[in-house]
Design a protein around this motif. Structure first.
Motif, PDB file in Angstrom:
ATOM      1  N   ARG A  38     -15.406  18.587  43.240  1.00  0.00           N
ATOM      2  CA  ARG A  38     -14.008  18.584  43.673  1.00  0.00           C
ATOM      3  C   ARG A  38     -13.211  19.620  42.878  1.00  0.00           C
ATOM      4  O   ARG A  38     -12.396  20.348  43.425  1.00  0.00           O
ATOM      5  CB  ARG A  38     -13.404  17.195  43.499  1.00  0.00           C
ATOM      6  CG  ARG A  38     -12.034  17.065  44.132  1.00  0.00           C
ATOM      7  CD  ARG A  38     -11.569  15.656  44.075  1.00  0.00           C
ATOM      8  NE  ARG A  38     -12.646  14.790  44.530  1.00  0.00           N
ATOM      9  CZ  ARG A  38     -12.551  13.927  45.522  1.00  0.00           C
ATOM     10  NH1 ARG A  38     -11.412  13.780  46.135  1.00  0.00           N
ATOM     11  NH2 ARG A  38     -13.561  13.175  45.880  1.00  0.00           N
ATOM     12  N   SER A  39     -13.476  19.690  41.580  1.00  0.00           N
ATOM     13  CA  SER A  39     -12.794  20.659  40.729  1.00  0.00           C
ATOM     14  C   SER A  39     -13.116  22.086  41.167  1.00  0.00           C
ATOM     15  O   SER A  39     -12.232  22.941  41.249  1.00  0.00           O
ATOM     16  CB  SER A  39     -13.202  20.439  39.269  1.00  0.00           C
ATOM     17  OG  SER A  39     -12.672  21.433  38.440  1.00  0.00           O
ATOM     18  N   GLN A  40     -14.383  22.332  41.483  1.00  0.00           N
ATOM     19  CA  GLN A  40     -14.778  23.664  41.936  1.00  0.00           C
ATOM     20  C   GLN A  40     -14.165  24.002  43.285  1.00  0.00           C
ATOM     21  O   GLN A  40     -13.751  25.137  43.529  1.00  0.00           O
ATOM     22  CB  GLN A  40     -16.298  23.782  41.990  1.00  0.00           C
ATOM     23  CG  GLN A  40     -16.935  23.869  40.615  1.00  0.00           C
ATOM     24  CD  GLN A  40     -18.448  23.954  40.680  1.00  0.00           C
ATOM     25  OE1 GLN A  40     -19.063  23.687  41.705  1.00  0.00           O
ATOM     26  NE2 GLN A  40     -19.055  24.328  39.558  1.00  0.00           N
ATOM     27  N   GLN A  41     -14.065  23.012  44.179  1.00  0.00           N
ATOM     28  CA  GLN A  41     -13.435  23.245  45.474  1.00  0.00           C
ATOM     29  C   GLN A  41     -11.960  23.590  45.301  1.00  0.00           C
ATOM     30  O   GLN A  41     -11.435  24.475  45.992  1.00  0.00           O
ATOM     31  CB  GLN A  41     -13.602  22.013  46.369  1.00  0.00           C
ATOM     32  CG  GLN A  41     -15.010  21.830  46.893  1.00  0.00           C
ATOM     33  CD  GLN A  41     -15.198  20.538  47.659  1.00  0.00           C
ATOM     34  OE1 GLN A  41     -14.448  19.574  47.480  1.00  0.00           O
ATOM     35  NE2 GLN A  41     -16.216  20.521  48.519  1.00  0.00           N
ATOM     36  N   ALA A  45     -10.246  27.096  46.326  1.00  0.00           N
ATOM     37  CA  ALA A  45      -9.040  27.140  47.166  1.00  0.00           C
ATOM     38  C   ALA A  45      -7.941  27.947  46.477  1.00  0.00           C
ATOM     39  O   ALA A  45      -7.265  28.770  47.115  1.00  0.00           O
ATOM     40  CB  ALA A  45      -8.558  25.729  47.480  1.00  0.00           C
ATOM     41  N   GLU A  46      -7.752  27.742  45.171  1.00  0.00           N
ATOM     42  CA  GLU A  46      -6.755  28.503  44.421  1.00  0.00           C
ATOM     43  C   GLU A  46      -7.110  29.985  44.398  1.00  0.00           C
ATOM     44  O   GLU A  46      -6.233  30.848  44.532  1.00  0.00           O
ATOM     45  CB  GLU A  46      -6.643  27.977  42.985  1.00  0.00           C
ATOM     46  CG  GLU A  46      -6.001  26.612  42.879  1.00  0.00           C
ATOM     47  CD  GLU A  46      -6.076  26.020  41.473  1.00  0.00           C
ATOM     48  OE1 GLU A  46      -6.562  26.714  40.550  1.00  0.00           O
ATOM     49  OE2 GLU A  46      -5.636  24.874  41.305  1.00  0.00           O
ATOM     50  N   GLN A  47      -8.404  30.286  44.254  1.00  0.00           N
ATOM     51  CA  GLN A  47      -8.829  31.683  44.250  1.00  0.00           C
ATOM     52  C   GLN A  47      -8.600  32.333  45.608  1.00  0.00           C
ATOM     53  O   GLN A  47      -8.207  33.491  45.687  1.00  0.00           O
ATOM     54  CB  GLN A  47     -10.306  31.793  43.852  1.00  0.00           C
ATOM     55  CG  GLN A  47     -10.548  31.541  42.379  1.00  0.00           C
ATOM     56  CD  GLN A  47     -12.031  31.539  42.030  1.00  0.00           C
ATOM     57  OE1 GLN A  47     -12.896  31.539  42.898  1.00  0.00           O
ATOM     58  NE2 GLN A  47     -12.311  31.531  40.728  1.00  0.00           N
ATOM     59  N   ARG A  48      -8.825  31.579  46.675  1.00  0.00           N
ATOM     60  CA  ARG A  48      -8.575  32.120  48.015  1.00  0.00           C
ATOM     61  C   ARG A  48      -7.101  32.453  48.197  1.00  0.00           C
ATOM     62  O   ARG A  48      -6.755  33.502  48.742  1.00  0.00           O
ATOM     63  CB  ARG A  48      -9.034  31.131  49.079  1.00  0.00           C
ATOM     64  CG  ARG A  48     -10.523  31.119  49.267  1.00  0.00           C
ATOM     65  CD  ARG A  48     -10.942  30.259  50.430  1.00  0.00           C
ATOM     66  NE  ARG A  48     -12.387  30.301  50.578  1.00  0.00           N
ATOM     67  CZ  ARG A  48     -13.122  29.295  50.972  1.00  0.00           C
ATOM     68  NH1 ARG A  48     -12.545  28.144  51.278  1.00  0.00           N
ATOM     69  NH2 ARG A  48     -14.428  29.416  51.076  1.00  0.00           N
ATOM     70  N   ILE A  51      -6.429  35.545  46.134  1.00  0.00           N
ATOM     71  CA  ILE A  51      -6.987  36.738  46.775  1.00  0.00           C
ATOM     72  C   ILE A  51      -6.131  37.138  47.973  1.00  0.00           C
ATOM     73  O   ILE A  51      -5.883  38.326  48.210  1.00  0.00           O
ATOM     74  CB  ILE A  51      -8.462  36.507  47.168  1.00  0.00           C
ATOM     75  CG1 ILE A  51      -9.331  36.454  45.904  1.00  0.00           C
ATOM     76  CG2 ILE A  51      -8.958  37.562  48.138  1.00  0.00           C
ATOM     77  CD1 ILE A  51     -10.756  35.997  46.142  1.00  0.00           C
ATOM     78  N   GLU A  52      -5.658  36.158  48.719  1.00  0.00           N
ATOM     79  CA  GLU A  52      -4.798  36.445  49.867  1.00  0.00           C
ATOM     80  C   GLU A  52      -3.496  37.107  49.407  1.00  0.00           C
ATOM     81  O   GLU A  52      -3.047  38.092  49.997  1.00  0.00           O
ATOM     82  CB  GLU A  52      -4.508  35.148  50.629  1.00  0.00           C
ATOM     83  CG  GLU A  52      -3.742  35.356  51.911  1.00  0.00           C
ATOM     84  CD  GLU A  52      -3.556  34.055  52.658  1.00  0.00           C
ATOM     85  OE1 GLU A  52      -2.397  33.735  52.986  1.00  0.00           O
ATOM     86  OE2 GLU A  52      -4.568  33.370  52.904  1.00  0.00           O
ATOM     87  N   GLN A  53      -2.905  36.576  48.334  1.00  0.00           N
ATOM     88  CA  GLN A  53      -1.685  37.170  47.791  1.00  0.00           C
ATOM     89  C   GLN A  53      -1.954  38.583  47.287  1.00  0.00           C
ATOM     90  O   GLN A  53      -1.153  39.488  47.507  1.00  0.00           O
ATOM     91  CB  GLN A  53      -1.121  36.308  46.656  1.00  0.00           C
ATOM     92  CG  GLN A  53      -0.562  34.988  47.119  1.00  0.00           C
ATOM     93  CD  GLN A  53      -0.212  34.069  45.960  1.00  0.00           C
ATOM     94  OE1 GLN A  53      -0.647  34.262  44.838  1.00  0.00           O
ATOM     95  NE2 GLN A  53       0.588  33.044  46.250  1.00  0.00           N
ATOM     96  N   GLN A  54      -3.087  38.764  46.611  1.00  0.00           N
ATOM     97  CA  GLN A  54      -3.438  40.097  46.107  1.00  0.00           C
ATOM     98  C   GLN A  54      -3.648  41.063  47.269  1.00  0.00           C
ATOM     99  O   GLN A  54      -3.245  42.224  47.192  1.00  0.00           O
ATOM    100  CB  GLN A  54      -4.704  40.037  45.241  1.00  0.00           C
ATOM    101  CG  GLN A  54      -4.479  39.417  43.886  1.00  0.00           C
ATOM    102  CD  GLN A  54      -3.501  40.211  43.057  1.00  0.00           C
ATOM    103  OE1 GLN A  54      -2.308  39.944  43.057  1.00  0.00           O
ATOM    104  NE2 GLN A  54      -3.994  41.203  42.364  1.00  0.00           N
ATOM    105  N   SER A  55      -4.285  40.589  48.338  1.00  0.00           N
ATOM    106  CA  SER A  55      -4.501  41.441  49.507  1.00  0.00           C
ATOM    107  C   SER A  55      -3.167  41.866  50.116  1.00  0.00           C
ATOM    108  O   SER A  55      -2.989  43.030  50.491  1.00  0.00           O
ATOM    109  CB  SER A  55      -5.338  40.714  50.554  1.00  0.00           C
ATOM    110  OG  SER A  55      -6.636  40.494  50.071  1.00  0.00           O
ATOM    111  N   GLU A  56      -2.231  40.929  50.208  1.00  0.00           N
ATOM    112  CA  GLU A  56      -0.906  41.253  50.730  1.00  0.00           C
ATOM    113  C   GLU A  56      -0.212  42.263  49.821  1.00  0.00           C
ATOM    114  O   GLU A  56       0.393  43.233  50.305  1.00  0.00           O
ATOM    115  CB  GLU A  56      -0.060  39.993  50.866  1.00  0.00           C
ATOM    116  CG  GLU A  56      -0.510  39.066  51.975  1.00  0.00           C
ATOM    117  CD  GLU A  56       0.232  37.738  51.984  1.00  0.00           C
ATOM    118  OE1 GLU A  56       1.233  37.590  51.237  1.00  0.00           O
ATOM    119  OE2 GLU A  56      -0.184  36.846  52.740  1.00  0.00           O
TER     120      GLU A  56
END
Length: 189
Positions: A38-41, A45-48, A51-56
């Protein structure tokens, strides 16, 4: 009747105790594994999201860099200004670099004569000197920085006036009387 003393451990069937201990340990291990999963999930999710914010952010930075590059690309061409009067069109190169192959058209018709001058003072004398030195030409091959290309308008022309030139970077541009600027796509073979 047998009494069980709570302080005594005689009531435990020690043959099953290791099984029970293993079961408790396995349950604890399964719970720890579930907690880790659960912690890894959550981390994924936080990394996604990150990454989405970084991509933007990267996309916005890329757009800003492209705009800045286009502004740099256009900067010399934006320093070319046109003005006209009934007989002449003036293309002022207010940039720090020379222009080449400067041509003028008036309503789609090419200029009758083209000459480069240093300023508008004594224009008639400069035009006559250019004409005597270089003969007639409809193109200013080299227009120095802070110089003016003077084009004699064709008789009866009253259409939109445009000047086409090549900047120091080798890019061909068209500039109109209203300040419009457009890159000319040069056909390559």
């Amino acid at each position: 009747m047998r009494t069980i003393a709570w302080a005594s451990v005689d009531w435990i069937d020690w043959g099953d105790a290791p099984t029970w201990g293993g079961a408790v340990f396995a349950a604890a291990a399964a719970a720890a594994a579930m907690w880790t999963l659960r912690s890894q999930q959550e981390q994924i999710a936080e990394q996604r999201v990150f990454i989405e914010q970084q991509s933007e952010n990267l996309q916005l930075e890329r757009q800003a860099l492209l705009v800045a590059a286009q502004e740099r690309r256009e900067s010399q061409a934006r320093d070319v200004f046109l003005s006209s009067e009934p007989s002449y069109v003036y293309a002022s190169n207010n940039s720090r670099e020379p222009l080449t192959s400067v041509e003028c058209s008036d309503g789609g018709r090419p200029a009758v004569r083209a000459m480069a001058v240093s300023d508008r003072q004594n224009l008639a004398a400069q035009l006559m000197a250019q004409l005597l030195r270089h003969g007639e030409s409809t193109v200013v091959e080299d227009l120095g920085a802070q110089h003016i290309a003077v084009f004699q308008r064709p008789q009866g022309a009253a259409g939109p006036v445009t000047v086409t030139f090549t900047d120091a970077a080798g890019v061909r541009w068209t500039r109109d009387e209203l300040g419009g600027l457009e890159e000319v796509q040069v056909a390559t073979s």
